[in-house]
Design a protein around this motif. Structure first.
Motif, PDB file in Angstrom:
ATOM      1  N   LEU A   1       1.480  30.504   2.179  1.00 16.10           N
ATOM      2  CA  LEU A   1       2.815  30.032   2.539  1.00 16.10           C
ATOM      3  C   LEU A   1       3.768  30.528   1.453  1.00 16.10           C
ATOM      4  CD1 LEU A   1       4.792  28.024   4.034  1.00 16.10           C
ATOM      5  CD2 LEU A   1       3.999  26.298   2.414  1.00 16.10           C
ATOM      6  N   GLU A   2       4.718  31.397   1.827  1.00 15.87           N
ATOM      7  CA  GLU A   2       5.702  31.870   0.849  1.00 15.87           C
ATOM      8  C   GLU A   2       6.719  30.769   0.666  1.00 15.87           C
ATOM      9  OE1 GLU A   2       7.390  35.687   1.680  1.00 15.87           O
ATOM     10  OE2 GLU A   2       5.449  36.588   2.127  1.00 15.87           O
ATOM     11  N   LEU A   3       6.764  30.181  -0.528  1.00 15.57           N
ATOM     12  CA  LEU A   3       7.606  28.997  -0.665  1.00 15.57           C
ATOM     13  C   LEU A   3       8.937  29.265  -1.365  1.00 15.57           C
ATOM     14  CD1 LEU A   3       7.591  26.087   0.203  1.00 15.57           C
ATOM     15  CD2 LEU A   3       6.817  25.471  -2.057  1.00 15.57           C
ATOM     16  N   GLY A   4       8.919  29.836  -2.562  1.00 13.65           N
ATOM     17  CA  GLY A   4      10.201  29.935  -3.254  1.00 13.65           C
ATOM     18  C   GLY A   4      10.209  30.922  -4.382  1.00 13.65           C
ATOM     19  N   GLY A   5      11.271  30.837  -5.182  1.00 12.45           N
ATOM     20  CA  GLY A   5      11.447  31.739  -6.308  1.00 12.45           C
ATOM     21  C   GLY A   5      11.453  30.969  -7.615  1.00 12.45           C
ATOM     22  N   CYS A   6      11.170  31.692  -8.705  1.00  9.22           N
ATOM     23  CA  CYS A   6      11.092  31.027  -9.999  1.00  9.22           C
ATOM     24  C   CYS A   6      11.218  32.043 -11.117  1.00  9.22           C
ATOM     25  CB  CYS A   6       9.775  30.267 -10.124  1.00  9.22           C
ATOM     26  SG  CYS A   6       8.318  31.324 -10.056  1.00  9.22           S
ATOM     27  N   GLY A   7      11.233  31.545 -12.339  1.00  7.26           N
ATOM     28  CA  GLY A   7      11.245  32.456 -13.473  1.00  7.26           C
ATOM     29  C   GLY A   7      11.651  31.739 -14.746  1.00  7.26           C
ATOM     30  N   MET A   8      11.630  32.504 -15.830  1.00  8.50           N
ATOM     31  CA  MET A   8      12.117  31.981 -17.110  1.00  8.50           C
ATOM     32  C   MET A   8      13.645  32.087 -17.110  1.00  8.50           C
ATOM     33  SD  MET A   8       9.358  31.123 -18.546  1.00  8.50           S
ATOM     34  CE  MET A   8       9.875  30.772 -20.240  1.00  8.50           C
ATOM     35  N   VAL A   9      14.311  31.016 -17.509  1.00 11.03           N
ATOM     36  CA  VAL A   9      15.780  31.019 -17.473  1.00 11.03           C
ATOM     37  C   VAL A   9      16.298  32.175 -18.342  1.00 11.03           C
ATOM     38  CG1 VAL A   9      17.866  29.711 -17.990  1.00 11.03           C
ATOM     39  CG2 VAL A   9      15.844  28.540 -17.081  1.00 11.03           C
ATOM     40  N   HIS A  10      17.189  32.988 -17.759  1.00  7.90           N
ATOM     41  CA  HIS A  10      17.684  34.187 -18.447  1.00  7.90           C
ATOM     42  C   HIS A  10      18.463  33.793 -19.708  1.00  7.90           C
ATOM     43  CE1 HIS A  10      19.582  38.053 -19.139  1.00  7.90           C
ATOM     44  NE2 HIS A  10      18.814  38.578 -18.193  1.00  7.90           N
ATOM     45  N   PRO A  11      18.254  34.512 -20.794  1.00 11.73           N
ATOM     46  CA  PRO A  11      18.974  34.165 -22.035  1.00 11.73           C
ATOM     47  C   PRO A  11      20.484  34.128 -21.838  1.00 11.73           C
ATOM     48  CG  PRO A  11      17.338  35.888 -22.465  1.00 11.73           C
ATOM     49  CD  PRO A  11      17.340  35.642 -20.983  1.00 11.73           C
ATOM     50  N   ASN A  12      21.029  34.980 -20.971  1.00 13.49           N
ATOM     51  CA  ASN A  12      22.477  34.949 -20.732  1.00 13.49           C
ATOM     52  C   ASN A  12      22.901  33.616 -20.120  1.00 13.49           C
ATOM     53  OD1 ASN A  12      22.548  37.528 -21.630  1.00 13.49           O
ATOM     54  ND2 ASN A  12      22.868  38.487 -19.617  1.00 13.49           N
ATOM     55  N   VAL A  13      22.066  33.063 -19.256  1.00 15.01           N
ATOM     56  CA  VAL A  13      22.383  31.774 -18.625  1.00 15.01           C
ATOM     57  C   VAL A  13      22.397  30.679 -19.691  1.00 15.01           C
ATOM     58  CG1 VAL A  13      21.619  30.066 -16.941  1.00 15.01           C
ATOM     59  CG2 VAL A  13      21.434  32.514 -16.409  1.00 15.01           C
ATOM     60  N   LEU A  14      21.403  30.705 -20.562  1.00  9.88           N
ATOM     61  CA  LEU A  14      21.371  29.697 -21.631  1.00  9.88           C
ATOM     62  C   LEU A  14      22.612  29.830 -22.511  1.00  9.88           C
ATOM     63  CD1 LEU A  14      17.591  29.928 -22.650  1.00  9.88           C
ATOM     64  CD2 LEU A  14      18.703  28.113 -21.348  1.00  9.88           C
ATOM     65  N   ARG A  15      22.947  31.069 -22.890  1.00 10.76           N
ATOM     66  CA  ARG A  15      24.133  31.284 -23.721  1.00 10.76           C
ATOM     67  C   ARG A  15      25.385  30.795 -23.014  1.00 10.76           C
ATOM     68  NH1 ARG A  15      22.290  36.552 -24.197  1.00 10.76           N
ATOM     69  NH2 ARG A  15      20.714  36.595 -25.846  1.00 10.76           N
ATOM     70  N   ASN A  16      25.489  31.067 -21.706  1.00  7.09           N
ATOM     71  CA  ASN A  16      26.666  30.635 -20.947  1.00  7.09           C
ATOM     72  C   ASN A  16      26.834  29.126 -20.976  1.00  7.09           C
ATOM     73  OD1 ASN A  16      27.410  33.215 -20.236  1.00  7.09           O
ATOM     74  ND2 ASN A  16      26.313  33.191 -18.282  1.00  7.09           N
ATOM     75  N   CYS A  17      25.739  28.408 -21.225  1.00 11.50           N
ATOM     76  CA  CYS A  17      25.793  26.940 -21.246  1.00 11.50           C
ATOM     77  C   CYS A  17      25.752  26.420 -22.680  1.00 11.50           C
ATOM     78  CB  CYS A  17      24.642  26.355 -20.440  1.00 11.50           C
ATOM     79  SG  CYS A  17      24.665  26.867 -18.723  1.00 11.50           S
ATOM     80  N   GLY A  18      25.932  27.310 -23.643  1.00 10.55           N
ATOM     81  CA  GLY A  18      25.976  26.875 -25.033  1.00 10.55           C
ATOM     82  C   GLY A  18      24.628  26.513 -25.616  1.00 10.55           C
ATOM     83  N   ILE A  19      23.553  27.061 -25.031  1.00 13.70           N
ATOM     84  CA  ILE A  19      22.211  26.786 -25.543  1.00 13.70           C
ATOM     85  C   ILE A  19      21.683  28.062 -26.207  1.00 13.70           C
ATOM     86  CG2 ILE A  19      19.834  26.221 -24.903  1.00 13.70           C
ATOM     87  CD1 ILE A  19      21.025  24.552 -22.589  1.00 13.70           C
ATOM     88  N   ASP A  20      21.174  27.932 -27.406  1.00 19.90           N
ATOM     89  CA  ASP A  20      20.690  29.093 -28.154  1.00 19.90           C
ATOM     90  C   ASP A  20      19.328  29.532 -27.601  1.00 19.90           C
ATOM     91  OD1 ASP A  20      19.833  30.967 -29.918  1.00 19.90           O
ATOM     92  OD2 ASP A  20      19.873  29.663 -31.698  1.00 19.90           O
ATOM     93  N   PRO A  21      19.270  30.723 -27.004  1.00 23.02           N
ATOM     94  CA  PRO A  21      17.994  31.153 -26.401  1.00 23.02           C
ATOM     95  C   PRO A  21      16.919  31.468 -27.436  1.00 23.02           C
ATOM     96  CG  PRO A  21      19.653  32.877 -26.176  1.00 23.02           C
ATOM     97  CD  PRO A  21      20.344  31.696 -26.777  1.00 23.02           C
ATOM     98  N   GLU A  22      17.310  31.584 -28.701  1.00 27.76           N
ATOM     99  CA  GLU A  22      16.283  31.783 -29.726  1.00 27.76           C
ATOM    100  C   GLU A  22      15.610  30.450 -30.075  1.00 27.76           C
ATOM    101  OE1 GLU A  22      15.183  34.666 -31.279  1.00 27.76           O
ATOM    102  OE2 GLU A  22      16.348  35.720 -29.762  1.00 27.76           O
ATOM    103  N   GLU A  23      16.337  29.357 -29.871  1.00 21.99           N
ATOM    104  CA  GLU A  23      15.756  28.046 -30.200  1.00 21.99           C
ATOM    105  C   GLU A  23      15.057  27.427 -28.987  1.00 21.99           C
ATOM    106  OE1 GLU A  23      18.541  25.149 -31.653  1.00 21.99           O
ATOM    107  OE2 GLU A  23      16.960  23.664 -32.043  1.00 21.99           O
ATOM    108  N   PHE A  24      15.711  27.577 -27.826  1.00 24.39           N
ATOM    109  CA  PHE A  24      15.166  26.945 -26.625  1.00 24.39           C
ATOM    110  C   PHE A  24      14.821  27.992 -25.575  1.00 24.39           C
ATOM    111  CE2 PHE A  24      17.806  23.590 -28.466  1.00 24.39           C
ATOM    112  CZ  PHE A  24      16.908  22.529 -28.454  1.00 24.39           C
ATOM    113  N   SER A  25      13.790  27.710 -24.803  1.00 21.68           N
ATOM    114  CA  SER A  25      13.503  28.535 -23.636  1.00 21.68           C
ATOM    115  C   SER A  25      13.230  27.577 -22.475  1.00 21.68           C
ATOM    116  CB  SER A  25      12.301  29.449 -23.889  1.00 21.68           C
ATOM    117  OG  SER A  25      11.166  28.672 -24.245  1.00 21.68           O
ATOM    118  N   GLY A  26      13.146  28.144 -21.301  1.00 19.47           N
ATOM    119  CA  GLY A  26      12.930  27.250 -20.172  1.00 19.47           C
ATOM    120  C   GLY A  26      12.593  28.002 -18.915  1.00 19.47           C
TER     121      GLY A  26
END
Lengths: 805, 332
Positions: free
Chosen positions: B273-298
């Motif tokens: 069953l093909e259900l959905g999409g996923c991935g590691m949150v892009h560093p640009n997205v984290l930066r856009n939200c004021g989160i340091d991608p070197e400190e946090f990942s997701g």
């Protein structure tokens, strides 16, 4: 993107089983959407020669064909096609053959004449879509030869792959072969045509930008070739070559036509077919012009003038804006839309002898914007939008010249004019091994990372301990940063080889208070016996007005259909339509509810609409009292502070049977019956009770504290009081006065309302039952009488009411 | 005298037993045991008797009185029972004729599915976040790393909302803008899901809706890896679908995640069953939200709910989910 196993294997150093190729495609993020096995089921089909054609005595649409199947004997076939002549070679399915489509060929009579086999079209052979006539074979074939041997057909596999926007390389057979080769561990090589022209200029890398400008070279065969890049921001590179002595009437060979057909392109003429072949193989869109029709043997890339027009190859006149990039000739007349489609005027024809070949790199954004604005997409634009390899033009030009020489007898002028515009910067990327592992959850060494990257062209060199500098290959326009390289490592390491890990941090998951209360409201509405529905939040123009509401709703710019073009400002229109739908099917007295968003105009200074969550209950076949009761239980469930109802005229609701619901005097919604005029417009023939509240706001309304009120151990005393009250005074107001006058009043309940004699006109009698109680004693008759007197006085004073005798 | 007493008692007992109504019994009670009764007369005559005779006659009188009183009580109980029975017969109800005026109400299929999924994720330690259905360009696209002319915008057929500014306001094309709102409003760690209604401008048919629902899961913390993404999807799959289900990840592309993947679920019978999409949150997205991608990942993953809801109940045409026909709604 479609690809043939045989074509792929021309670029692989060792054979790979089709199953392994398909699995690799899936694992690499170019999943197989369709797999077709080709060239199977052709046993029993042979080359035959037409000996004679004659009229079928009993049928107009069938003719009798005598063929020689290799034994020299005439064999009679009944055939519904008329496109062959005596002497033609045609494919014959002999008796006993099972066709690729599953049909079995048997000897049978058609209108009284025997048919001893079947002559085949391309489609019947599984060799294309052509079905208008019998496939006429090249004359040099020998009758009796099996068709597979005669046409060089070998079993093949065709895959259709899904290609994502971040894989420009996967838009070519070569790019797919490179990726698969790396995954399965075999070597990969590009085609190696002879170098046909001495290039001027340096090898291209991402960094080798130029200012554009004009470059002219003399052609040994006479004349000059000029390339002019006047818009270097839109055209990163423009390569031109000239081919002479082209036989434009030469047919494309079967193998070439076959490959184009299988990959979904229609064979047209040899030069066009070669152009498409090179694009499919190497991913470089290109354009051959008839040199004689290109004024001044000059191609120029420049921005269009507003309103400039061009008739494109598909015979449509296109009008441009200054954003569009055009190719023009020496007279600066447009001959094509850069990267999207050529013009009709310089099209290759049978009379073409000299060809000017364009191989260019156009800016993806520029092509994407023009393509979208013009509503014109092509195989070329699809590739330029993703980002073509700017370094592949030389090889692609050589490949074109090689095939044109083989097929059309062309000779190439040994000159290549190569003008550089702006190419994007792709500086080498430092990639930290620790970062790769921290993101992937792997334990890869720097060496292993380098091994995974090398076969797909990401060259690495060690910068310092566990930091490598990675050079992005020219065919990966999408890649620019460390995270892009991490993804390539993950892709080629294999997602399935990354071990699952559990989140270990202990956390308390919970719903918010609001979410829990919303669930409570859902259960409450169900408890009223009602069914939840979720109609579309889009309304037709006029639907708000038909429901008696302000007709102004926010509109969609690009609705699917006009009936779904307005955002609802209330749940009322959708629920009235729902009742009407059921009513029209004799499903009466339905009770429905909905909780959903409504969209009011944006407040000043805000970009987004005032979006609210509403809850509504609609009760067909019930009068307003049912809606008021629903409000009262909702208010009770939410423990709202001083919930009440006030009579009022409300848009969409019954003029004299509706009102607002309030909390602590502030309105939060509407209640009553739906306006008979609205019901009539919806052909609803029963009363419909209705309640709609701003649920989101209600969650923020004042609540009663859940403080305990002490239960008395002593007996209570009940008294009844009936007042004549003016119609203008609400029952709730009287009830509030009774409840608030003395702390000994434990509860007040309205138990009767009466209109008519002897009650005065414009008044009604409201009868309340009160229970009086003290927590510390049994009330004496005197105390009860005293409280009763004060209650009567309070109501009479506050509400112009009189006690009834 | 004693004989008279015994005779009277015996006769009285018979009369009491023969009383047909409670009224008749009351009259007998007064006649036989009241002040003017024969027994009372005997009591008055006892004054002339000697001590021994007085004792004997008194005993006989008491015995007679008790026997008669017992007979009255017994007969009263009988007559009461007969009266209650008659009353009961008069108010007999046939319970098989009773029909509820209303039923227990119905939650919509999609609501049921969302609540079930929320419960699974709450159990896994997640909170539930929500956001508006009309979104600005920043939250729906730009902050999610969609460049203005990014080809990936073509993947999302967008309804634009007419609010003056061209192409600035859209019906959200996915629940991902809620990720942005959560990250803008809250510092990591973040463990949230975002269910909700989304909109795509594409023609509807039995398997495609223009208005449908998605659920996304977002985790942002220190040390989050692609392995955690795979492990969490696997755990969710087994929690919601059952222990016999498995999952796999295949490389894919989304602007807001990298590396990205599609996730497929394998049913216990082996089919996918093909259900959905996923991935590691892009560093640009984290930066856009004021989160340091070197400190946090997701990571993030998301999928459509409507097909899940429909398949579970054998609804073959997804368009039914917007139906307001009571014949559809009351089935669930």
């Amino acid at each position: 993107m479609k690809v043939l196993n045989s074509w792929l294997h021309e670029l692989l150093d060792a054979p790979v089983a089709p199953e392994a190729v398909a699995a690799a495609f899936d694992d690499l993020g170019t999943p197989v959407e369709e797999e077709v096995r080709l060239g199977e089921g052709l046993d029993g089909i042979v080359v035959a020669q037409v000996l004679a054609l004659s009229v079928h005595p009993n049928a107009d649409k069938i003719q009798l064909v005598d063929v020689d199947r290799g034994d020299g004997e005439p064999l009679q076939i009944c055939c519904g096609a008329f496109n062959m002549a005596v002497g033609d070679k045609v494919p014959l399915a002999t008796l006993g053959t099972t066709m690729p489509g599953g049909m079995k060929i048997e000897r049978r009579k058609l209108r009284g004449e025997w048919s001893n086999g079947m002559l085949c079209s391309s489609r019947e052979l599984g060799l294309g879509d052509e079905h208008a006539g019998i496939k006429v074979l090249p004359p040099e074939l020998v009758a009796g030869t099996p068709i597979t041997e005669a046409l060089g057909i070998e079993p093949d596999v065709r895959w259709e792959l899904e290609v994502n926007p971040n894989r420009p390389d996967a838009m070519s057979v070569a790019g797919l072969a490179r990726d698969v080769a790396a995954k399965v561990g075999v070597g990969f090589h590009l085609p190696a045509p002879p170098s046909a022209a001495a290039s001027i200029g340096e090898p291209v890398t991402w960094a080798s930008s130029g200012p554009g400008g004009r470059s002219t070279a003399a052609l040994p065969g006479g004349g000059e070739l000029t390339i002019d890049v006047a818009a270097p921001d839109g055209c990163g590179r423009f390569v031109g070559r000239v081919l002479r002595g082209v036989d434009a009437t030469a047919p494309s060979p079967e193998w070439l036509q076959h490959r184009l057909t299988e990959l979904g392109m229609r064979p047209i003429s040899a030069l066009v077919d070669i152009s498409n072949y090179v694009m499919l193989e190497l991913g470089q869109p290109n354009h051959p012009y008839d040199l004689a029709k290109v004024a001044g043997a000059t191609l120029r890339a420049r921005r269009a003038k507003d309103g400039e027009t061009l008739v494109t190859l598909d015979d449509v006149e296109r009008t441009f804006t200054a954003d569009d990039l055009l190719i023009t000739d020496g007279d600066d007349v447009a001959v094509g839309i850069a990267g999207i489609m050529g013009g009709a005027a310089c099209e290759i024809s049978d009379a073409t002898t000299d060809v000017l070949l364009e191989m260019a790199w156009f800016d993806p954004t520029s092509v994407s914007r023009s393509s979208r604005r013009l509503g014109l997409r092509s195989e070329a634009s699809a590739r330029f939008e993703k980002g073509v390899d700017p370094a592949i033009a030389d090889l692609a030009a050589d490949r074109f010249c090689q095939l044109a020489a083989e097929i059309c007898g062309a000779t190439t002028e040994p000159v290549q004019v190569d003008v550089r515009g702006t190419l994007p910067e792709r500086p080498p990327v430092p990639v930290r091994t620790a970062r790769v592992n921290a993101l992937l959850g792997t334990d890869l060494s720097s060496e292993r990372i380098a091994e995974l990257l090398a076969p797909i062209g990401f060259a690495t060199s060690l910068l310092e301990a566990d930091v490598q500098v990675v050079t992005i290959p020219t065919w990966r326009y999408d890649s620019a940063t460390e995270i892009d390289v991490v993804e390539e490592v993950g892709r080629h390491h294999g997602y399935r080889n990354i071990p699952n890990r559990e989140l270990t941090e202990a956390r308390a998951g919970r719903l918010t208070d609001l979410q829990k209360e919303r669930r409570g409201v859902r259960r409450l509405f169900c408890g009223l016996g009602l069914a939840e529905c979720q109609p579309l939040p889009f309304l037709a123009p006029g639907q708000l007005a038909a429901a008696g509401l302000d007709p102004g709703g926010i509109e969609l710019v690009n609705p699917l259909v006009a009936e779904e073009s307005v955002l609802r400002t209330a749940l009322l229109p959708g629920l009235v339509a729902a009742v009407a739908h059921n009513h029209a099917r004799r499903q009466l007295a339905v009770g429905l509810w909905e909780i959903g968003h409504v969209f009011l105009p944006a407040p000043d200074g805000q970009v987004l609409p005032d979006e609210r969550e509403h809850a509504a209950v609609v009760l067909a076949g019930r009068d307003a009292t049912a809606a008021v009761e629903a409000w009262q239980v909702l208010a009770e469930q939410l423990r709202l502070e001083s919930p009440s109802v006030e009579n009022a005229e409300v848009p969409g609701l019954h003029p004299t049977r509706s009102g607002r619901v309030l909390v602590d005097g502030v309105p939060f919604g509407i209640v009553g019956e739906i306006d008979p005029a609205v019901l009539a417009r919806h052909s609803i023939g029963e009363r419909v009770a209705y309640l709609e509240v701003d649920l989101g706001a209600l969650f923020g309304a004042p609540r009663r504290s859940p403080a305990y009120r002490q239960i008395s151990r002593f007996p209570s005393s009940d008294i009844d009081l009936a007042f004549e009250v003016p119609e203008a005074v609400s029952a709730v107001a009287v009830e509030r006065t009774l409840a608030a006058t003395d702390p000994l009043v434990w509860s007040v309940k309205l138990f009767d309302a009466y209109r008519g004699a002897p009650v005065a006109p414009d008044h009604r009698s409201l009868a309340f039952g009160l229970r009086l109680q003290a927590v510390d004693r049994t009330l004496t008759d005197a105390e009860v009488a005293e409280v009763r007197t004060r209650l009567i006085a309070a109501v009479e004073q506050a509400h112009q009411a009189t006690l009834r005798g | 005298m004693i004989d008279d007493i015994r005779r009277i008692a015996a006769a009285a007992t018979d009369r009491i037993a023969g009383a047909a109504t409670l009224d008749e019994l009351g009259a007998l009670d007064r006649e036989l045991l009241g002040k003017t009764s024969e027994l009372s007369g005997f009591k008055r005559q006892m004054g002339g008797l000697d001590h021994e005779a007085k004792r004997e006659v008194g005993g006989a009188l008491n015995a007679a009185r008790e026997a008669m009183a017992a007979a009255v009580a017994a007969r009263r109980a009988e007559l009461d029972a007969i009266a209650r029975r008659a009353q009961a017969e008069a108010e007999r109800l046939d319970l098989t004729e009773v029909r509820a005026g209303r039923d227990a109400g119905h939650l919509h299929l999609v609501t049921q599915t969302i609540e079930e999924l929320e419960d699974v994720f709450v159990g896994l330690g997640f909170t539930v976040a929500e956001g508006p259905e009309v979104e600005d360009d920043w939250h729906n696209f730009t902050a999610l790393n969609f460049g203005r002319y990014h080809p990936a915008r073509d993947m999302q057929d967008t309804f634009f909302v007419d609010l003056g500014a061209e192409r600035e306001v859209v019906m959200r094309t996915h629940t991902s803008p809620v990720q942005i709102r959560v990250m803008e409003g809250q510092a990591p760690p973040i463990y949230s899901i975002m269910p909700g209604r989304v909109y795509r401008n594409e023609a509807t048919d039995s398997t495609h809706l223009a208005v449908f629902h998605q659920l996304e899961c977002l985790v942002i913390d220190r040390g989050i890896t692609f392995g955690h993404l795979a492990g969490t999807i696997d755990m969710f799959t087994k929690a919601y679908f059952g222990p016999g289900w498995n999952m796999r990840l295949r490389p894919a592309y989304f602007p807001f995640t990298e590396p990205s993947a599609e996730f497929d679920l394998q049913r216990p019978d082996g089919s996918w069953l093909e259900l959905g999409g996923c991935g590691m949150v892009h560093p640009n997205v984290l930066r856009n939200c004021g989160i340091d991608p070197e400190e946090f990942s997701g990571f993030a993953f998301g999928f459509g709910l409507d097909r899940l809801a429909a398949t579970k109940h054998g609804v073959t045409d997804l368009r039914e989910l917007a139906s307001t026909d009571i014949r559809f709604l009351e089935q669930f």
